[in-house]
Design a protein around this motif. Structure first.
Motif, PDB file in Angstrom:
ATOM      1  N   VAL A   1       0.943  -1.193  -0.100  1.00 26.84           N
ATOM      2  CA  VAL A   1       0.000   0.036  -0.188  1.00 26.84           C
ATOM      3  C   VAL A   1       0.852   1.171  -0.051  1.00 26.84           C
ATOM      4  CG1 VAL A   1      -1.624   1.315   1.411  1.00 26.84           C
ATOM      5  CG2 VAL A   1      -2.121  -1.355   1.276  1.00 26.84           C
ATOM      6  N   ASP A   2       2.171   1.158   0.820  1.00 21.85           N
ATOM      7  CA  ASP A   2       3.019   2.312   0.870  1.00 21.85           C
ATOM      8  C   ASP A   2       3.548   2.727  -0.444  1.00 21.85           C
ATOM      9  OD1 ASP A   2       4.604   4.408   1.622  1.00 21.85           O
ATOM     10  OD2 ASP A   2       5.958   3.036   2.729  1.00 21.85           O
ATOM     11  N   ALA A   3       3.882   1.517  -1.272  1.00 23.59           N
ATOM     12  CA  ALA A   3       4.400   1.545  -2.537  1.00 23.59           C
ATOM     13  C   ALA A   3       3.392   2.203  -3.523  1.00 23.59           C
ATOM     14  CB  ALA A   3       5.050   0.489  -3.170  1.00 23.59           C
ATOM     15  N   CYS A   4       2.295   1.622  -3.471  1.00 21.15           N
ATOM     16  CA  CYS A   4       1.174   2.361  -4.334  1.00 21.15           C
ATOM     17  C   CYS A   4       1.080   3.889  -4.049  1.00 21.15           C
ATOM     18  CB  CYS A   4      -0.162   1.636  -3.917  1.00 21.15           C
ATOM     19  SG  CYS A   4      -0.373  -0.164  -4.702  1.00 21.15           S
ATOM     20  N   ALA A   5       0.947   4.076  -2.660  1.00 20.88           N
ATOM     21  CA  ALA A   5       0.725   5.498  -2.364  1.00 20.88           C
ATOM     22  C   ALA A   5       1.973   6.479  -2.893  1.00 20.88           C
ATOM     23  CB  ALA A   5       0.446   5.831  -0.890  1.00 20.88           C
ATOM     24  N   GLN A   6       3.012   5.880  -3.032  1.00 20.82           N
ATOM     25  CA  GLN A   6       4.243   6.586  -3.248  1.00 20.82           C
ATOM     26  C   GLN A   6       4.005   6.871  -5.042  1.00 20.82           C
ATOM     27  OE1 GLN A   6       8.215   5.224  -2.235  1.00 20.82           O
ATOM     28  NE2 GLN A   6       7.308   4.477  -0.288  1.00 20.82           N
ATOM     29  N   LEU A   7       3.577   5.753  -5.554  1.00 26.44           N
ATOM     30  CA  LEU A   7       3.379   5.857  -7.111  1.00 26.44           C
ATOM     31  C   LEU A   7       2.370   6.886  -7.389  1.00 26.44           C
ATOM     32  CD1 LEU A   7       3.803   2.121  -8.227  1.00 26.44           C
ATOM     33  CD2 LEU A   7       5.164   4.164  -8.936  1.00 26.44           C
TER      34      LEU A   7
END
Length: 135
Positions: A98-104
């Motif tokens: 989820v963190d990676a998605c938010a960064q994208l």
């Protein structure tokens, strides 16, 4: 329809943005990024059920093969609804994804909703995060 709380407009927008920008987050990590000339073909995986207050923010965009074991175009894809320990060993904890998605989403100049930011703040403050960061 699967039972759960109804999505707010902000939650619905998060689902749209995360699917549109990330495609399947696991395919992206596997080196198979989304083809932006085609619609994103992902389903929204709810990491912690559908009835909790954060249910529609704690989600991942996943293709069929990474969502359900035995589906998808590539044989032997690791699915979140398969052997979860193997999935986590390969891709990381769901909150990390989820963190990676938010960064994208941020990198695409789209808004990450407060509900997602609150989840991530709790994660960053957790002992699990501190231990993972230290190793």
């Amino acid at each position: 329809m699967i039972a759960g709380k109804h999505k707010t407009q902000a939650e619905e927008q998060w689902h749209h943005d995360v699917a549109d920008i990330c495609g399947c987050i696991c395919c992206l990590l596997d080196g198979r990024p989304r083809d932006y000339t085609l619609p994103a073909h992902v389903s929204i995986h709810h990491c912690d059920g559908r009835t909790k207050a954060h249910a529609h923010y704690y989600v991942l965009p996943l293709c069929a093969g990474h969502h359900q074991q035995g589906h998808g175009p590539v044989p032997d894809m690791l699915a979140v609804h398969g052997v979860k320990a193997r999935f986590i060993a390969e891709y990381g904890r769901e909150i990390e994804l989820v963190d990676a998605c938010a960064q994208l989403v941020r990198a695409a100049n789209r808004v990450v909703p407060g509900g997602v930011e609150a989840l991530l703040s709790k994660w960053y403050a957790s002992q699990q995060y501190q231990e993972a960061k230290a190793s």
